[in-house]
Design an enzyme around this catalytic site. Structure first.
Site, PDB file in Angstrom:
ATOM      1  CG  HIS A 169      -1.971   0.978   1.298  1.00  0.00           C
ATOM      2  ND1 HIS A 169      -1.742   2.305   1.600  1.00  0.00           N
ATOM      3  CD2 HIS A 169      -3.313   0.878   1.115  1.00  0.00           C
ATOM      4  CE1 HIS A 169      -2.893   2.966   1.605  1.00  0.00           C
ATOM      5  NE2 HIS A 169      -3.858   2.118   1.306  1.00  0.00           N
ATOM      6  CG  ASP A 246       0.431  -2.364   5.945  1.00  0.00           C
ATOM      7  OD1 ASP A 246      -0.496  -2.557   6.757  1.00  0.00           O
ATOM      8  OD2 ASP A 246       0.259  -1.779   4.860  1.00  0.00           O
ATOM      9  CD  GLN A 249      -6.538  -4.768   3.515  1.00  0.00           C
ATOM     10  OE1 GLN A 249      -7.452  -5.585   3.582  1.00  0.00           O
ATOM     11  NE2 GLN A 249      -6.762  -3.485   3.311  1.00  0.00           N
ATOM     12  CE  LYS A 272      -8.506  -0.352   5.426  1.00  0.00           C
ATOM     13  NZ  LYS A 272      -7.174  -0.408   4.833  1.00  0.00           N
ATOM     14  CB  CYS A 410      -3.849   3.265  -1.727  1.00  0.00           C
ATOM     15  SG  CYS A 410      -4.980   4.661  -1.554  1.00  0.00           S
TER      16      CYS A 410
END
Length: 469
Positions: A169, A246, A249, A272, A410
């Protein structure tokens, strides 16, 4: 129904030419034999996950859009909120509004308790026994910027290298470009394979004495790929590099253990994982957080202030300048307690089965090209319909109550690896069902298949403009 075009019907983009030599040896092959029809997940898998009971907790799933029941397949952008989260936020504003820390009155103590209980819940979600390693931020974007501007400014120098995967992202790429420009360091991309996996051979070749940090997604928001982050972190550590993961997700789809991963930094966004917007979490190893200078100054992050000298509070407060999103933390705590109350193993198994079912069902849509088919991917289904514009497809689906996303998501470098600038994305969560997948596939069939001239009983499908995509 027309079959999905053969993979060789789409030319391999130049950026993926390195991946055309065969199946990568380190990836497991799918167990399903070619041509095996997808099977739907059972309504209540072993272990007791009951998707209908979960759906009853999410009010937004029970509204209509354009006269159709809402089918929410935009979970990659944000997840819906269970009533428990809505009630926790409302309770804070209706009965418990106060600032946190340092207050002597009852409401301040109550708000502080809720706030720190939220920190403890985040620590438990990530598998760390030390809640002081949890820093509250606005989301993954702010978490990465904090690390880049604090740790990065203190540790990066001329010629140092930051490895960033091509699946990231923008939030895990642009902050590194900014600090690299300032510190005269260099960002180097880890390329993708044709199925959306990270090229592990290329990664090994990129690592070296100049590598200071590796920035990796735990689950790609556009490809669904789940890289082998534990192995990649271990390799980075051999070269003395740190690793930032990250997890935006990942955390809603499968259990995460930062201790087992040996991650140096791990970030996620509350919205999220069924929590409010504007709240997120940065995990950092204690020794790293303690060595990081403050990024922002102000209230809450100080010990003492004078014109002669200012001293700072211990972690995590030193990195949490100003009044935090207190209601957001209340909602985050409620969301994480809700998630912890589910059978995560069964929920993950349900999502995996639903993803397999959806992948097979989408393959029946004429001219549909699925982007990213790595083994073990999460339920992110990014696709193109041959000769159609992604935004028009998303708009046509919306007319039938089906919410998906279209655009670059993104993640422009990831799409560019496949020669694309835009695509449609349907993304699944644990409250989605086989019936919703079937509704998506039926709607896509209606878009791609013109009505029969003799058919007068049904309305024509929405017109979709032609596109060069």
């Amino acid at each position: 129904m027309a079959a999905l075009p053969r993979p060789d019907a789409f030319p391999l983009p130049t950026a993926l030419a390195h991946a055309a030599t065969g199946f990568p040896y380190w990836l497991p092959r799918q167990n399903e034999a070619p041509g095996t029809p997808p099977s739907a997940p059972p309504a209540s898998p072993p272990g007791g996950f009951d998707v209908e009971a979960v759906r009853r907790d999410f009010p937004q799933l029970h509204r209509d859009v354009h006269g159709h029941p809402l089918v929410w397949l935009d979970n990659g952008a944000t997840t819906l909120k269970p009533r428990q989260v809505v009630e926790a936020v409302a309770e804070h504003y209706a009965r418990e509004t106060s600032n946190v820390h340092r207050g002597a009155h009852t409401l301040a103590k109550q708000a502080t308790q809720v706030y720190e209980e939220g920190r403890q819940a985040a620590a438990e979600l990530l598998g760390t026994p030390d809640p002081d390693q949890i820093v509250f931020v606005r989301g993954t974007t702010e978490a990465v910027n904090l690390v880049a501007q604090s740790w990065g400014r203190a540790n990066l120098g001329v010629g140092d290298e930051i490895l960033v995967s091509a699946a990231e992202h923008h939030s895990n790429l642009v902050p590194w470009q900014l600090i690299a420009d300032e510190r005269r360091a260099r960002v180097r991309p880890i390329p993708l394979l044709a199925d959306g996996q990270l090229d592990q051979d290329a990664y090994r070749d990129l690592l070296g004495s100049r590598t200071k940090l590796v920035a990796l997604t735990h689950a790609s928001n556009v490809l669904g790929t789940v890289p082998p982050v534990a192995e990649m972190i271990a390799l980075a550590h051999r070269y003395g590099a740190k690793a930032l993961i990250d997890g935006a997700q990942a955390v809603s789809h499968f259990p995460v253990d930062v201790t087992a991963l040996d991650a140096d930094f791990y970030a996620f966004s509350g919205h999220k994982v069924f929590a409010p917007t504007g709240i997120g979490v940065l995990f950092g190893k204690r020794e790293l957080l303690e060595a990081m200078p403050p990024w922002q100054g102000g209230g809450n992050m100080i010990d003492s202030v004078s014109f002669q000298e200012t001293t700072y509070a211990p972690i995590p407060h030193r990195l949490e300048a100003g009044t935090g999103h207190i209601a957001g933390v209340a909602g985050l705590g409620a969301a994480l307690h809700y998630l912890a109350g589910l059978d995560r193993e069964s929920a993950t198994a349900y999502e995996e089965r639903l993803t397999h079912y959806a992948t097979g069902a989408l393959a029946t849509v004429p001219g549909l090209r699925l982007i990213g088919n790595a083994p073990g991917k999460i339920g992110v289904l990014t696709f193109l319909l041959e000769g159609t514009d992604p935004n028009a497809v998303a708009a046509a689906l919306d007319q039938q109550g089906i919410a998906v996303r279209a655009g670059h998501h993104c993640a422009q470098p990831a799409l560019a690896s496949f020669g694309l600038s835009s695509a449609v994305r349907a993304s699944l969560a644990l409250y989605n069902t086989v019936q919703e997948v079937d509704a998506l596939v039926a709607a896509l069939h209606g878009i791609t298949t013109p009505p029969s001239p003799s058919s007068k009983s049904s309305a024509p499908p929405p017109a979709i403009p032609r596109s060069s995509v």
